[in-house]
Design a protein around this motif. Structure first.
Motif, short mmCIF file in Angstrom:
data_model
loop_
_atom_site.label_atom_id
_atom_site.label_comp_id
_atom_site.label_asym_id
_atom_site.label_seq_id
_atom_site.Cartn_x
_atom_site.Cartn_y
_atom_site.Cartn_z
N VAL A 110 8.44 3.05 0.60
CA VAL A 110 8.91 3.44 -0.50
C VAL A 110 8.00 3.50 -1.64
O VAL A 110 7.86 2.42 -2.03
CB VAL A 110 10.38 2.78 -0.67
CG1 VAL A 110 11.22 3.21 -1.91
CG2 VAL A 110 11.31 3.04 0.68
N ILE B 194 4.36 -4.28 -2.09
CA ILE B 194 5.26 -5.26 -1.22
C ILE B 194 5.12 -4.99 0.28
O ILE B 194 5.67 -3.98 0.71
CB ILE B 194 6.57 -5.32 -1.66
CG1 ILE B 194 6.68 -5.23 -3.22
CG2 ILE B 194 7.40 -6.39 -1.22
CD1 ILE B 194 6.67 -6.47 -3.93
N GLU B 195 4.72 -5.99 0.96
CA GLU B 195 4.78 -5.90 2.32
C GLU B 195 5.87 -6.49 2.83
O GLU B 195 6.45 -7.52 2.39
CB GLU B 195 3.34 -6.49 3.17
CG GLU B 195 2.20 -5.67 2.97
CD GLU B 195 2.09 -4.57 3.71
OE1 GLU B 195 2.42 -4.40 4.66
OE2 GLU B 195 1.26 -3.80 3.10
N ALA B 196 6.54 -6.18 4.30
CA ALA B 196 7.71 -6.77 4.76
C ALA B 196 7.24 -8.29 5.20
O ALA B 196 7.85 -8.94 5.09
CB ALA B 196 7.94 -5.80 6.08
N GLU C 108 6.41 -0.04 -1.25
CA GLU C 108 6.83 -1.11 -0.64
C GLU C 108 7.11 -0.73 0.82
O GLU C 108 7.73 0.40 1.18
CB GLU C 108 8.62 -1.30 -1.07
CG GLU C 108 8.51 -1.50 -2.56
CD GLU C 108 9.86 -1.67 -3.02
OE1 GLU C 108 10.34 -2.40 -3.17
OE2 GLU C 108 10.25 -0.54 -3.55
N PHE C 109 6.76 -1.52 1.92
CA PHE C 109 6.76 -1.16 3.38
C PHE C 109 7.66 -1.80 3.97
O PHE C 109 7.82 -3.12 3.85
CB PHE C 109 5.15 -1.44 3.96
CG PHE C 109 4.35 -0.55 3.12
CD1 PHE C 109 4.22 0.88 3.38
CD2 PHE C 109 3.24 -1.07 2.20
CE1 PHE C 109 3.42 1.65 2.79
CE2 PHE C 109 2.36 -0.19 1.81
CZ PHE C 109 2.32 1.12 1.91
N PHE C 110 8.26 -1.17 5.00
CA PHE C 110 9.29 -1.60 5.68
C PHE C 110 9.08 -1.57 7.11
O PHE C 110 8.78 -0.27 7.35
CB PHE C 110 10.66 -0.91 5.43
CG PHE C 110 11.37 -1.04 4.10
CD1 PHE C 110 10.80 -0.21 3.06
CD2 PHE C 110 12.45 -1.54 3.94
CE1 PHE C 110 11.27 -0.46 1.81
CE2 PHE C 110 13.09 -1.83 2.58
CZ PHE C 110 12.44 -1.34 1.50
N TYR C 111 9.26 -2.68 7.94
CA TYR C 111 8.71 -2.56 9.37
C TYR C 111 8.88 -3.95 10.15
O TYR C 111 9.38 -4.73 9.34
CB TYR C 111 7.17 -2.26 9.60
CG TYR C 111 6.17 -3.23 8.86
CD1 TYR C 111 5.95 -4.48 9.24
CD2 TYR C 111 5.79 -2.85 7.56
CE1 TYR C 111 5.10 -5.18 8.54
CE2 TYR C 111 5.05 -3.70 6.83
CZ TYR C 111 4.82 -5.05 7.19
OH TYR C 111 3.80 -5.68 6.51
N LYS D 278 7.61 8.19 6.10
CA LYS D 278 7.96 7.53 7.36
C LYS D 278 6.44 7.77 8.10
O LYS D 278 6.01 8.76 8.26
CB LYS D 278 8.88 8.39 8.18
CG LYS D 278 9.08 7.88 9.74
CD LYS D 278 9.45 6.45 10.21
CE LYS D 278 10.05 6.43 11.64
NZ LYS D 278 8.94 6.92 12.42
N VAL E 195 8.36 2.55 7.28
CA VAL E 195 8.84 3.28 6.12
C VAL E 195 8.15 2.69 4.80
O VAL E 195 8.16 1.63 4.64
CB VAL E 195 10.20 3.48 6.02
CG1 VAL E 195 10.66 3.99 4.84
CG2 VAL E 195 10.89 4.00 7.39
N ALA F 289 10.39 8.17 -0.05
CA ALA F 289 10.11 7.42 1.07
C ALA F 289 9.10 8.17 1.90
O ALA F 289 9.29 9.89 2.11
CB ALA F 289 11.41 7.20 1.73
#
Lengths: 124, 124
Positions: free
Chosen positions: A107, A34-36, A119-122, A83, A105, A81
């Motif tokens: 996860v 899952i990308e942001a 899952e990527f958060f940015y 970073k 980040v 997670a």
């Protein structure tokens, strides 16, 4: 391997720039990614190890990586997670050749010793 | 506020050390909080804003915070991640007075402009 051990291995591979090897060794064939945000070459949600290999191959072919810093793993039960801080230059597109910093980040969910979800958060 | 705006606010409060105000302003009364590991004073899963206020109050009463670095927010749809780095000294227990570094990642879920879930990732 438990969640922490899988996380340690992933971080070790990523620090050495061996991200494709991390996929081969640590990912489930049914991995969900899952990308942001999605794009034409990279839908936000992708499933199956072949698609994830393709996505990573595309990214590495289209970006020059100057440096990568990897912090973690930070575990929580069946997840951990990580970073990431990258300095890259895109090889194509409007920002071609422009040195860019990227912070994100990841996860990761582990099941039976394999990563089954990333899952990527940015910020874009 | 959208997810990114809630994340910006949370990071702003945390950088100023106003974590309790962040809870008052940004948290749903039905907040669910998941720690990487529980303890006698802090079960791994807690529900409801009074319990979460109590947990934070306990933590601040029992730790001296020397410095806090907050990176983010890193959004992904209805969630965002934040990376925290603390230097603290516990005021009680076996490590009383011992300066300790803490790194953790928080993942927050936003619904209707409020934080409804927080999950913390860290090594013990």
């Amino acid at each position: 391997m438990n969640t922490k051990q899988v996380g340690d291995k992933l971080v070790e591979y990523c620090r050495k720039g061996k991200n494709m090897e991390a996929i081969d060794k640590l990912y489930s064939k049914d991995i969900v990614s899952i990308e942001a945000q999605g794009g034409p070459e990279m839908p936000a949600e992708m499933r199956g190890i072949d698609k994830i290999r393709g996505k990573n191959k595309w990214w590495y072919e289209n970006n020059e990586v100057h440096s990568a810093t990897v912090e973690g793993p930070f575990p929580n039960n069946d997840r951990f997670a990580v970073k990431f801080h990258y300095e890259i230059s895109p090889k194509t597109g409007p920002n071609r050749g422009k040195k860019t910093k990227m912070d994100e980040v990841g996860v990761y969910t582990v099941k039976d010793g394999k990563i089954v979800r990333e899952e990527f958060f940015y910020s874009m």
